[in-house]
Write an enzyme that holds these catalytic residues in place. Structure first.
Site, short mmCIF file in Angstrom:
data_model
loop_
_atom_site.label_atom_id
_atom_site.label_comp_id
_atom_site.label_asym_id
_atom_site.label_seq_id
_atom_site.Cartn_x
_atom_site.Cartn_y
_atom_site.Cartn_z
N SER A 114 61.30 -104.48 16.20
CA SER A 114 61.47 -105.03 14.92
C SER A 114 62.47 -104.33 14.23
O SER A 114 62.77 -103.20 14.64
CB SER A 114 60.24 -104.56 14.30
OG SER A 114 60.76 -104.92 12.80
N TYR A 144 54.01 -99.55 11.07
CA TYR A 144 54.09 -100.17 11.10
C TYR A 144 55.73 -99.83 11.80
O TYR A 144 56.47 -100.09 13.07
CB TYR A 144 54.85 -100.91 10.33
CG TYR A 144 55.64 -102.65 10.92
CD1 TYR A 144 54.34 -103.46 12.44
CD2 TYR A 144 56.54 -102.64 10.66
CE1 TYR A 144 54.73 -104.67 12.31
CE2 TYR A 144 57.05 -104.25 11.46
CZ TYR A 144 55.73 -104.57 13.09
OH TYR A 144 57.02 -105.58 13.39
#
Length: 280
Positions: A150, A163
């Site tokens: 990501s 995250y």
């Protein structure tokens, strides 16, 4: 099909998080690319089984496996079943992931912090460690590993510290492994790390794209990742503003970047209205 499809044509493909969203689209791309067999791993057995039945109408051997990738023992056992059913994977897509948001001190140590690191980072490491020796040993065809990271792993961002940590770790591991394979002469095994900004899969419901950074569709995201994997591209970043933000963050002093990233590009407020997928 193009010459790049040689990595998938006739291959056995294993996709984690394969029951829906990007996992489903990767499976459909594998079929279009001429894969011989596809293993769909997902914790949602019913959804994976239904998708396997649907995709199986293509004539490709598609099988569903109920696997909780946060458990190393389940990874090992499931891979043994795949080996017996269709052989070891030639293409591995580490796609499974979860999102937990909020300020760090409000994250539950087990439900949020531990679960995120297990699913987003350790699961990919554990599975790849099990698959890689066979990939290295078989030089008869190209092998591919696609790790879905990501853009959150390239820049700090409030309200997604856990995250971001899981994806920073994945990027560092994935690209280091790529270098290890190349230095060891195992160039038939290519590793691609995909770093997208927000994707409209439902996992990031409520998130807002920073300036000049639209929310990507799953179709556009999987196309970019898949093409990069076929070519053996080391790192795929989408959209182009991800590269720009990385460059600016590397050049500017931290406090200056805080102003640019926060007040100009609105990176730091992109998760302020995050709701996420219900039940995720």
């Amino acid at each position: 099909m193009t010459t790049n499809d040689a990595a998938v044509r006739g291959a056995t493909v294993l996709i984690t998080g394969g029951a829906r969203g990007m996992g489903e689209l990767f499976a459909r791309r594998a079929i279009a690319g001429g894969a011989r067999a596809i293993a769909l791993w997902d914790i949602d057995e019913a959804a994976a089984t239904a998708l396997a039945a649907d995709l199986g109408r293509s004539g490709v051997d598609v099988r569903a496996y109920r696997v909780d990738v946060s458990q190393q023992a389940e990874i090992v056992a499931a891979l043994q079943r795949v080996r017996e059913d269709m052989g070891m994977p030639d293409v591995l897509v580490n796609n499974a992931g979860i999102v937990r948001a909020g300020v760090f001190w409000e994250n539950d140590p087990h439900r949020d912090i531990e679960a995120t690191m297990l699913v987003n980072t350790l699961a990919a490491m554990w599975l790849t460690r099990e698959v890689l020796p066979a990939m290295i040993a078989d030089t008869s065809r190209p092998k591919r590993i696609l790790n879905i990271a990501s853009a959150a792993g390239t820049l700090a961002n409030p309200n997604m510290s856990v995250y971001a940590a899981s994806k920073w770790a994945m990027i560092g591991w994935s690209d280091s492994m790529r270098l290890e394979l190349a230095r060891s002469g195992h160039r038939h095994v290519a590793v691609t790390t995909f770093c997208p900004s927000y994707i409209s899969t439902g996992m990031f419901a409520g998130a807002r794209g920073p300036l000049l950074t639209p929310i990507m569709t799953p179709r556009d995201a999987t196309h970019a990742a898949w093409q990069g994997m076929l070519r053996g591209t080391p790192m795929v970043l989408r959209p182009w503003t991800v590269k720009l933000a990385m460059a600016l963050r590397g050049i500017l002093p931290t406090r200056v970047w805080d102003v640019v990233g926060g007040r100009v590009f609105h990176v730091y407020s992109s998760m302020d209205h995050f709701t996420g997928r219900t039940g995720a």
